[in-house]
Design an enzyme around this catalytic site. Structure first.
Site, mmCIF file in Angstrom:
data_model
loop_
_atom_site.group_PDB
_atom_site.id
_atom_site.type_symbol
_atom_site.label_atom_id
_atom_site.label_comp_id
_atom_site.label_asym_id
_atom_site.label_seq_id
_atom_site.Cartn_x
_atom_site.Cartn_y
_atom_site.Cartn_z
ATOM 1 N N HIS A 268 0.726 -1.286 -0.042
ATOM 2 C CA HIS A 268 0.015 0.062 -0.009
ATOM 3 C C HIS A 268 0.814 1.166 -0.072
ATOM 4 O O HIS A 268 0.661 2.315 -0.562
ATOM 5 C CB HIS A 268 -0.910 0.035 1.291
ATOM 6 C CG HIS A 268 -1.852 1.295 1.322
ATOM 7 N ND1 HIS A 268 -1.570 1.908 2.299
ATOM 8 C CD2 HIS A 268 -2.639 1.658 0.751
ATOM 9 C CE1 HIS A 268 -2.313 3.024 2.281
ATOM 10 N NE2 HIS A 268 -3.066 2.760 1.407
ATOM 11 N N GLU B 177 2.155 1.966 -3.379
ATOM 12 C CA GLU B 177 1.182 2.266 -4.054
ATOM 13 C C GLU B 177 0.998 4.012 -4.273
ATOM 14 O O GLU B 177 0.893 4.619 -5.315
ATOM 15 C CB GLU B 177 -0.388 1.835 -3.858
ATOM 16 C CG GLU B 177 -1.577 2.327 -4.548
ATOM 17 C CD GLU B 177 -2.697 2.518 -3.694
ATOM 18 O OE1 GLU B 177 -3.175 3.708 -3.568
ATOM 19 O OE2 GLU B 177 -3.219 1.256 -2.976
ATOM 20 N N HIS B 178 0.976 4.320 -2.991
ATOM 21 C CA HIS B 178 1.070 5.806 -2.784
ATOM 22 C C HIS B 178 2.365 6.433 -3.454
ATOM 23 O O HIS B 178 2.080 7.413 -3.816
ATOM 24 C CB HIS B 178 1.352 6.158 -1.093
ATOM 25 C CG HIS B 178 0.072 6.316 -0.586
ATOM 26 N ND1 HIS B 178 -0.376 7.147 0.299
ATOM 27 C CD2 HIS B 178 -0.920 5.257 -0.599
ATOM 28 C CE1 HIS B 178 -1.783 7.139 0.881
ATOM 29 N NE2 HIS B 178 -2.174 5.676 0.356
ATOM 30 N N GLU C 255 -4.057 8.001 7.488
ATOM 31 C CA GLU C 255 -5.040 7.381 6.835
ATOM 32 C C GLU C 255 -5.484 6.095 7.652
ATOM 33 O O GLU C 255 -6.506 5.601 7.821
ATOM 34 C CB GLU C 255 -4.489 6.790 5.501
ATOM 35 C CG GLU C 255 -5.418 5.896 4.584
ATOM 36 C CD GLU C 255 -4.728 5.598 3.178
ATOM 37 O OE1 GLU C 255 -5.224 4.820 2.546
ATOM 38 O OE2 GLU C 255 -3.609 6.354 2.767
#
Length: 244
Positions: free
Chosen positions: A33, A36-37, A108
Site C-alpha cells: 500500500h 502504491e502511494h 489514513e
C-alpha cells in the site's frame, strides 16, 4: 474509456524470495500500500495533475494480492494510456518523500481505525489466520510504517513491478489493434531485468482458527455482523506460488 494496470502483488505478499536470493525475506505489513502511494509521486507532474488536464479520473487501490492503477476518461486516450504505463513503470523515491509519506499514511490508518466496516473485516481475517498475510490490515500499523525504508520499497518495486507479473485491461470504445500498437511501442523503449522470478512463501495455515469471535464497540446506528469460514483446500493440490 477505462484502463487498469495491475500488478500481482498485494498486502499478503510480505514474505518472498527475490530473484537470485538464497533465503526468504520478510518485510513490514503495509508496504504494498505504501508503494502504491509513492507511485503517485513524480519529480515534475503528479498523475493527479496530469489526468486532471486531460479531463480524466485516476486512482489506485491495494488488495490482498493485487495493486491496481487506473484512469477513466473519454478524451486523449493514447496520451492517457502512455502516461499510465509510464508512471507505473517508474519509481521516484527520495529519503525525504518517503518520510513525508509516512505521516500521510499514518493519518489514513487512523481514519480506517474509525471506520466500523473496515475494523469489522480486519478483525474477521485476524481471527481466522495465524500465518497468512491477510491477518494484517492492508495499510499496516503505525509501527509497520515506521519500519519501512526506502530500500525496502525499491526492493519490492524491482521484484514485483515487472511486465511478466502485471496485466493491462482496457474497456470502452477503442480499436484493439491500434491499442495494442500503442502498448507495444511504449514497452519497446523499456528494459527490465531478465530472467524474472519471485517465489512467495506458502504461509501454511493450521485448520484451526485463531479466535472464535471479537466484539468491537463503535458509534453505529445498526449493529453489524460478519461471519467467516476457514476451509482446508490442500486436497486441490495447489502448487507453490511461483511467477516465471
Amino acid at each position: 474509456i477505462r484502463a487498469t494496470f495491475t500488478v500481482k502483488y498485494g498486502s499478503e505478499n510480505q514474505v518472498f524470495k527475490p530473484a537470485g536470493a538464497k533465503d526468504f525475506i520478510k518485510l513490514p505489513a503495509g508496504i504494498a500500500h505504501f508503494l502504491e502511494h509513492k507511485l503517485f509521486e513524480e519529480e515534475k507532474i503528479t498523475p493527479f495533475q496530469f489526468f486532471s488536464k486531460t479531463n480524466a479520473y485516476c486512482n489506485a487501490s491495494t488488495g490482498y494480492n493485487r495493486t491496481m492503477h487506473l484512469f477513466d476518461g473519454p478524451f486523449h486516450f493514447k496520451k492517457n494510456l502512455n502516461y499510465l504505463l509510464d508512471y507505473v513503470q517508474r519509481l521516484y523515491l527520495t529519503e525525504a518523500n518517503v518520510l513525508k509519506e509516512k505521516g500521510i499514511i499514518k493519518q489514513e490508518i487512523k481514519m480506517y481505525e474509525n471506520d466500523p466496516v473496515g475494523c469489522l473485516y480486519d478483525n474477521l481475517y485476524g481471527n481466522l489466520c495465524f500465518n497468512s498475510g491477510v491477518k494484517e490490515s492492508i495499510a499496516g500499523s503505525e509501527k509497520d510504517i515506521d519500519d519501512i525504508t526506502k530500500k525496502d520499497l525499491e526492493l519490492c518495486y524491482q521484484t514485483f513491478y515487472h511486465p511478466k507479473n502485471m496485466f493491462l485491461v482496457i474497456s470502452g470504445n477503442v480499436n484493439p489493434q491500434k491499442t495494442m500498437a500503442i502498448v507495444k511501442e511504449n514497452q519497446a523503449n523499456k528494459i527490465y531485468a531478465k530472467p524474472f522470478k519471485v517465489i512467495l512463501d506458502e504461509q501454511v495455515e493450521p485448520d484451526k482458527i485463531k479466535a472464535r469471535e471479537t466484539i468491537i464497540y463503535k458509534d453505529v446506528k445498526i449493529s453489524k455482523l460478519a461471519v467467516n469460514f476457514k476451509i482446508n483446500i490442500s486436497h486441490l493440490k495447489i502448487s507453490k506460488q511461483t511467477f516465471n
